[in-house]
Design a protein around this motif. Structure first.
Motif, mmCIF file in Angstrom:
data_model
loop_
_atom_site.group_PDB
_atom_site.id
_atom_site.type_symbol
_atom_site.label_atom_id
_atom_site.label_comp_id
_atom_site.label_asym_id
_atom_site.label_seq_id
_atom_site.Cartn_x
_atom_site.Cartn_y
_atom_site.Cartn_z
ATOM 1 N N ILE A 197 0.837 -1.208 0.000
ATOM 2 C CA ILE A 197 0.000 0.000 0.000
ATOM 3 C C ILE A 197 0.871 1.256 0.000
ATOM 4 O O ILE A 197 0.568 2.237 -0.696
ATOM 5 C CB ILE A 197 -0.953 0.003 1.212
ATOM 6 N N GLY A 198 1.961 1.228 0.774
ATOM 7 C CA GLY A 198 2.846 2.387 0.817
ATOM 8 C C GLY A 198 3.458 2.707 -0.529
ATOM 9 O O GLY A 198 3.516 3.867 -0.943
ATOM 10 N N SER A 201 0.619 3.849 -3.014
ATOM 11 C CA SER A 201 0.123 5.160 -2.584
ATOM 12 C C SER A 201 1.125 6.265 -2.902
ATOM 13 O O SER A 201 0.741 7.355 -3.350
ATOM 14 C CB SER A 201 -0.155 5.126 -1.075
ATOM 15 N N THR A 235 -0.163 12.869 1.868
ATOM 16 C CA THR A 235 0.353 11.573 1.400
ATOM 17 C C THR A 235 0.676 10.662 2.575
ATOM 18 O O THR A 235 0.298 9.486 2.588
ATOM 19 C CB THR A 235 1.622 11.785 0.548
ATOM 20 N N THR A 239 -1.959 7.556 3.631
ATOM 21 C CA THR A 239 -1.389 6.208 3.488
ATOM 22 C C THR A 239 -1.474 5.443 4.798
ATOM 23 O O THR A 239 -1.828 4.261 4.817
ATOM 24 C CB THR A 239 0.082 6.296 3.022
ATOM 25 N N ASN A 240 -1.162 6.107 5.902
ATOM 26 C CA ASN A 240 -1.272 5.460 7.211
ATOM 27 C C ASN A 240 -2.709 5.083 7.537
ATOM 28 O O ASN A 240 -2.968 4.053 8.167
ATOM 29 C CB ASN A 240 -0.729 6.374 8.315
ATOM 30 N N GLY A 244 -1.140 1.589 5.153
ATOM 31 C CA GLY A 244 0.087 1.541 4.374
ATOM 32 C C GLY A 244 1.222 2.188 5.149
ATOM 33 O O GLY A 244 1.027 2.748 6.227
ATOM 34 N N GLY A 246 3.490 5.110 5.598
ATOM 35 C CA GLY A 246 3.552 6.514 5.203
ATOM 36 C C GLY A 246 4.936 6.987 4.852
ATOM 37 O O GLY A 246 5.122 7.819 3.952
ATOM 38 N N ALA A 249 5.681 5.935 1.385
ATOM 39 C CA ALA A 249 4.846 6.690 0.445
ATOM 40 C C ALA A 249 5.417 8.077 0.162
ATOM 41 O O ALA A 249 5.509 8.495 -0.999
ATOM 42 C CB ALA A 249 3.423 6.808 0.991
ATOM 43 N N CYS A 253 6.835 9.367 -3.404
ATOM 44 C CA CYS A 253 6.165 10.562 -3.932
ATOM 45 C C CYS A 253 7.178 11.661 -4.238
ATOM 46 O O CYS A 253 7.130 12.288 -5.301
ATOM 47 C CB CYS A 253 5.128 11.050 -2.925
#
Length: 489
Positions: A197-198, A201, A235, A239-240, A244, A246, A249, A253
């Motif tokens: 997920i991280g 994301s 972001t 995400t958290n 996910g 963070g 992420a 990003c």
């Protein structure tokens, strides 16, 4: 002295001022500035000459998380994709498998030499398992150390991307300390979920952030850095919220944004570079205030043994095993092993057991603090010397400029060319930021209807615009014509 609302600004500003002034000459003596910031915080604390009492792990953890957001985001913005791409596999393996093996090796060693339970030992190993981004970024970039064969991007990629792995392992082993009946297999779903997920994301928010920055059309240039800060925190927190990671992420990003054409990129890079340094100072001062040196003294012996095992055995073994599939000279593997700096991140992670209230939380915190302190002192002060011994450094004349240096270069351009935007040119109606304009050339001004405009990334080109282009090499003019899709005159 207790910290109150009335004196916190005075105390904070004085400590910040002292840190900046003292840090200025530190590299002349080979002392990492981060070590000085930490020492100043300890001296200002209740056990030091300042007498400031600060014992709030929750506030320290909050400051740590916010600071790490800025440090990781700034490091990502300054990461050049062409230099990272060739070492992507090595970096990912080091930041995942390398961290796991370091945590495992050190954890079992701690279990062997102490009265910790197995899960408590693995928790300590997980907390200090990652290479600290703040320490690596500041020391490598502060010393402007040039290294051979993609060593520097490898080290920066590892340090920027391995905190998520250490965070997952810390949370996982902390849960096992609290509920030993769960078993190690129970942490696998958490790890996979957080990383997957991280990563997704971070990429999605990177693309979304680029679109927002380039299309929102704010009236003031100064609002774009503020917008980027908001996007960074969105972001991380979003995400958290969906379970996910963070930290992963925001790093992905920022790497994506740093390698894209975005409006007012110059301003954004400058602001984040300054804020990253500010956050490093604030973070290390806070952690220095949080620790009580008198409480560390009883753990110096065991802390030194653990630190030396980590530096000379656990980290090198993890690196060598992780890099088995890759072709790399032995001395480069040794250097990667040596630049395994521990810094603020392990200390921040050590606040999680404190807040969870586990039995040996204070012991773990004090040992982790000593390990981080000794790592910066031993490894941080010898990075240049070890590079020289292993012959992995480049001579001064061969050093390449950093991405921010290239982008923010302010040397006068010696070649000027006026280019007219003719009818049916594809560049008409496009923002300058969308043209993929060469970085080694600038549009100094635009003549439009007998008026002169000072352009920025959001400026839209129109028919009959005359672009006054400055560059330092005649060859760059061809690239300018190519990106505008105009035949060279």
């Amino acid at each position: 002295m207790n910290i109150t609302i009335e004196n916190i600004i005075l105390i904070g500003s004085v400590l910040l001022f002292i840190s900046i002034i003292v840090g200025k000459p530190s590299y002349r003596f080979g002392i990492p500035t981060l070590l000085l910031f930490l020492t100043i915080g300890m001296l200002a604390g209740s056990d030091g000459i300042g007498g400031i009492y600060f014992d709030n792990p929750e506030v320290a953890q909050f400051i740590g998380i916010v600071s790490l957001n800025f440090i990781l985001f700034s490091g990502g913005l300054d990461t050049k994709w062409p230099s990272v791409k060739p070492v992507l596999k090595e970096g990912i393996v080091l930041s995942t498998l390398g961290v796991f093996l370091t945590a495992l090796g050190l954890g079992y060693f701690v279990y062997w030499i102490t009265d910790f339970t197995l899960f408590e030992s693995l928790l300590l190993g997980a907390i200090v398992s990652s290479t600290d981004a703040a320490a690596v970024f500041s020391i490598l970039r502060g010393k402007n150390l040039a290294l051979k064969k993609n060593l520097r991007p490898t080290l920066e990629l590892e340090s920027g991307s391995n905190d998520p792995m250490a965070y997952v392992l810390t949370i996982a082993f902390l849960s096992l300390v609290q509920e030993p009946d769960k078993g190690i297999a129970s942490i696998l779903p958490l790890f996979i979920l957080q990383m997957l997920i991280g990563g997704v994301s971070g990429l999605l928010f990177g693309k979304l952030s680029k679109w927002i920055i380039n299309n929102i059309k704010l009236d003031f240039e100064g609002l774009y850095p503020a917008l980027t800060i908001a996007l960074m925190f969105i972001t991380f927190s979003a995400t958290n919220t969906v379970y996910g990671n963070g930290f992963l992420a925001i790093y992905i990003c920022s790497v994506y944004l740093g390698n894209q054409n975005i409006i007012h990129k110059n301003t954004i890079l400058r602001m984040f570079d300054g804020l990253a340094w500010l956050m490093q100072i604030v973070l290390f001062l806070t952690l220095g205030l949080l620790v009580f040196p008198t409480q560390i003294i009883p753990y110096i012996g065991i802390g030194l043994i653990i630190s030396l095992f980590l530096i000379f055995i656990a980290r090198p073994l993890a690196v060598f095993i992780s890099l088995i599939p890759f072709k790399m000279k032995l001395r480069r593997r040794f250097y990667i092993s040596w630049v395994g700096l521990r810094g603020a991140v392990p200390i921040v992670f050590a606040t999680y057991p404190l807040l969870a209230g586990i039995e040996k939380a204070n012991v773990i915190f004090n040992i982790v603090f000593f390990v981080a302190l000794s790592s910066v002192l031993i490894q941080g002060t010898t990075i240049s010397l070890v590079a020289k011994w292993l012959k992995v450094g480049l001579p001064e004349s061969a050093k390449k400029p950093k991405l921010t240096d290239e982008f923010m270069e302010e040397h006068p351009k010696t070649i000027l060319r006026e280019i007219k935007i003719k009818k049916n040119t594809e560049a008409i109606g496009k923002q300058i930021v969308d043209l993929n304009f060469p970085k080694n050339a600038i549009i100094a001004m635009i003549e439009r209807d007998d008026n002169y405009l000072m352009p920025n990334g959001s400026t839209i080109l129109e028919v009959n615009d005359k672009l006054v282009v400055l560059t330092d090499k005649i060859e760059n003019i061809k690239d300018v014509y190519a990106c505008l899709n105009i035949d060279e005159e």
